[in-house]
Design an enzyme around this catalytic site. Structure first.
Site, PDB file in Angstrom:
ATOM      1  N   CYS A 417       0.827  -1.207   0.000  1.00  0.00           N
ATOM      2  CA  CYS A 417       0.000   0.000   0.000  1.00  0.00           C
ATOM      3  C   CYS A 417       0.865   1.261   0.000  1.00  0.00           C
ATOM      4  CB  CYS A 417      -1.002  -0.049   1.149  1.00  0.00           C
ATOM      5  SG  CYS A 417      -2.428   0.998   0.801  1.00  0.00           S
ATOM      6  N   HIS A 546      -3.533  -4.895   0.438  1.00  0.00           N
ATOM      7  CA  HIS A 546      -2.945  -5.423   1.673  1.00  0.00           C
ATOM      8  C   HIS A 546      -2.990  -6.947   1.591  1.00  0.00           C
ATOM      9  CE1 HIS A 546      -2.438  -1.777   4.086  1.00  0.00           C
ATOM     10  NE2 HIS A 546      -3.447  -1.315   3.353  1.00  0.00           N
ATOM     11  N   GLU A 548      -1.466  -9.101   3.134  1.00  0.00           N
ATOM     12  CA  GLU A 548      -1.373  -9.794   4.430  1.00  0.00           C
ATOM     13  C   GLU A 548      -2.753 -10.106   5.011  1.00  0.00           C
ATOM     14  OE1 GLU A 548      -0.873  -6.647   3.855  1.00  0.00           O
ATOM     15  OE2 GLU A 548      -1.388  -5.336   5.544  1.00  0.00           O
TER      16      GLU A 548
HETATM   17  N1  GLN Z   1      -1.793   6.671   2.975  1.00  0.00           N
HETATM   18  C1  GLN Z   1      -1.983   5.930   1.758  1.00  0.00           C
HETATM   19  C2  GLN Z   1      -3.385   6.117   1.197  1.00  0.00           C
HETATM   20  O1  GLN Z   1      -4.272   6.526   1.910  1.00  0.00           O
HETATM   21  C3  GLN Z   1      -1.684   4.469   1.969  1.00  0.00           C
HETATM   22  C4  GLN Z   1      -2.667   3.789   2.860  1.00  0.00           C
HETATM   23  C5  GLN Z   1      -2.193   2.490   3.415  1.00  0.00           C
HETATM   24  O2  GLN Z   1      -0.991   2.202   3.385  1.00  0.00           O
HETATM   25  N2  GLN Z   1      -3.101   1.676   3.922  1.00  0.00           N
HETATM   26  O3  GLN Z   1      -3.618   5.835   0.063  1.00  0.00           O
END
Ligand code: GLN
Length: 608
Positions: A417, A546, A548
């Site tokens: 992410c 994500h 994970e």
């Molecule tokens: N801050 C970034 C976004 O909002 C990544 C979010 C995250 O890593 N879950 O897109």
């Protein structure tokens, strides 16, 4: 009066009765059994791990199970909670942001959950207040009992109908005696009265202390707290005693006597090296037999199925335990002091390590301390690096310095992410010639915003529950390493939680300079996976998702498997794979029992 008659007599559309029991359509009283797990003495005893392990051993017997966690806080979901205080925010496929325990249930039960499996006081009260405005309480004064407790009972019964479960596992958050959870306890008390005998099983998790000055186990806090449960009208059927060492018989006898529970239903649940050994520990103590007996489920037990499931699980544990090849993965984050913030990543690495025969050590690196000058030194002992998800500007420069270092020095990398967004920024600045590249999250007026807000996020001002959340399909680009990693599937499903994305305006420039976007949204120009091709880097992957959140012990997530394999190669081991990779990617619970080489994780040795 039997439970059917009793329930039939309860009506919520009359002011002639004190009963208030809203019933979902299709609910058949007495058909579903309930196991309720309460925590006593203190929080942090691993109630979710215990409850999911107990649910698993019933599931192994062929029973259909489903969990629900009742959280006392007023937030409607866990989305706005600080992971530094509360552990990671786990996201379900339907987009629900919930407590990390839901991750434990999904992994332990190998089952996908939904928002019906998670309720907070915030949800309960909002719904009661909305109903009040709609005049649904027929002129009554709206009260904690019966209306708020009625709403809790409704949620439990709705889950029973939707899941068609034989047994619903109800985990009550917090500890008996907390003001905020008291009405949940009252709700299950009322409900077990309504459902009648033999349909509810109460399990109290308690804690046996062993003060070092005494050198012996003491049961007084457990006794006193079990009394609190009795005072709330709950007489536990089963007591599980948490302790660091096995609980002595004499101590269990005291607890049995004072809590009025037969000795053969007071179990020891001491610390162990992996959460995945707990189901077998509970079975060894006979707790499954006690629940089956209390709920009258013996006729539904499928013993051959249970034997098969136990064998599959035992194979996993043995792979986990017999460690072979040591590798170190660095996790670069800002919350590195709180491991719960990365609970699912730790699990994903553990599952991958077991599959490929790696004993993975995790090195936690605080990104705030990283600079281009010290990054090589700080990472000299790692064989692979993860930059996990994150928000805001703290530690960002350190993460970017780290990504540049691992890209240039061909150290295996997995960006998750934010870890993908920062990898895109690093690549744009140092390879694609966009020296001023940045994310508008970090620099709102940046001249080359390679990462920018998703269009649907532009209008949103409030914080809760409005990111791009939950499961989305990812179309894989044929011929890329990502497609190969997923066994040349055309599409995979991953879970997301973000506001920003790769800015479509800059995609062409990035691609021309050699960055490959190998996973994309089927419907929007949203980049889901990126890679540096294999001829230029042994393993440089990042995803907007994500991954994970979808790993399971018997179905490790391929991106983590790939990272651990690449880390093994980087450390000098040529091929440690047990040949189980293909099976694992598509395995159902009973399929992946191929004996693989050993694996374990030493930093994640978890006690419950
Ligand atoms: N801050 C970034 C976004 O909002 C990544 C979010 C995250 O890593 N879950 O897109």
């Amino acid at each position: 009066m039997n439970s059917k008659n009793l329930l039939a007599s309860l009506t919520h559309d009359s002011d002639e009765t004190e009963f208030f029991t809203p019933m979902p359509t299709g609910y058949e009283p007495g058909k579903t059994k309930y196991v309720v797990v309460f925590g006593t003495v203190m929080s942090g005893l691993g109630k979710g791990i215990f409850s999911s392990s107990l649910a698993k051993i019933l599931q192994d017997k062929g029973l259909r199970v489903t969990p629900i966690k009742l959280e006392g806080y007023l937030n409607r979901d866990s989305g706005t909670l600080n992971p530094y205080r509360h552990g990671e925010v786990f996201v379900l496929d339907d987009g629900m942001e919930c407590d990390m325990d839901l991750g434990t249930y999904e992994r332990m039960l190998n089952q996908e959950l939904s928002r019906l499996n998670f309720t907070t006081s915030g949800q309960i009260f909002s719904s009661v207040l909305e109903k009040e405005r709609k005049g649904r309480y027929l002129g009554r004064d709206v009260q904690m009992i019966p209306h708020v407790t009625g709403e809790v009972k409704l949620r439990l019964r709705e889950l029973a109908v939707a899941s068609k479960a034989d047994v619903v596992f109800v985990e009550i958050g917090g500890t008996v005696g907390d003001v905020e959870n008291a009405y949940f306890i009252e709700a299950v008390r009322e409900m077990s009265y309504e459902e009648g005998q033999g349909n509810f099983c109460y399990v109290a998790l308690t804690y046996v202390i062993e003060p070092s000055i005494l050198g012996e186990q003491k049961s007084k806090p457990a006794q006193l707290n079990l009394k609190l449960l009795n005072a709330a009208g709950i007489h536990p059927n089963i007591i599980a005693c948490r302790a660091s060492e096995p609980v002595a018989k004499k101590v269990r006898e005291k607890i049995a006597l004072f809590a009025n529970v037969p000795m053969d239903r007071v179990f020891s649940m001491h610390d162990c090296d992996s959460v995945y050994v707990i189901p077998e520990m509970l079975r060894g103590g006979g707790i499954d037999a006690a629940v089956i007996d209390l709920l009258g489920l013996s006729e539904q037990v499928d013993t051959p199925r249970e034997e098969e499931a136990r064998k599959t699980w035992a194979d996993y544990i043995s792979r986990l335990r017999t460690a072979q090849h040591a590798v170190t993965i660095g996790i670069i984050g800002k919350y590195t002091t709180v491991r719960d913030s990365y609970a699912s990543i730790i699990q994903a690495i553990e599952h991958a390590g077991a599959l490929v025969g790696a004993k993975v050590r995790l090195e936690w690196v605080d990104s705030s301390d990283l600079t281009p000058a010290n990054v090589a030194k700080r990472l000299e002992n790692v064989h692979g690096v993860i930059v996990p998800g994150g928000f805001g500007i703290r530690g960002v420069d350190g993460k970017i310095a780290c990504i540049q270092h691992v890209r240039e020095n061909k150290i295996p990398y997995l960006g998750i992410c934010y870890g993908m967004q920062l990898a895109v920024i690093e690549y744009a600045r140092n390879v694609a010639g966009l020296q001023h590249a940045n994310s508008t999250e970090i620099e709102p007026d940046c001249p080359q915003p390679v990462i920018d807000l998703l269009p649907e996020q532009m209008q949103i001002e409030a914080l809760g529950g409005n990111m791009r959340l939950g499961g989305h399909d990812v179309v894989l680009t044929p011929g890329t390493a990502a497609a190969e990693m997923f066994d040349n599937a055309e599409e995979v499903r991953l879970r997301f939680r973000h506001r920003y994305e790769v800015n479509p305006v800059h995609i062409e420039t990035l691609e021309k300079s050699g960055l490959v976007f190998s996973g994309k949204s089927p419907t929007h120009p949203i980049m889901h996976i990126m890679e540096v091709p294999k001829d230029r880097h042994p393993y440089f992957f990042a995803t907007q998702a994500h991954p994970e959140l979808v790993t399971r012990p018997l179905r490790p997530q391929p991106m983590f498997v790939g990272l651990v394999q690449a880390a093994l190669r980087y450390s000098g081991v040529s091929d440690a794979s047990g040949g189980c990779k293909q099976e694992a990617e598509s395995a159902t619970e009973s399929e992946c029992d191929a004996p693989g080489p050993a694996g374990s994780i030493d930093t994640a040795a978890t006690s419950v």
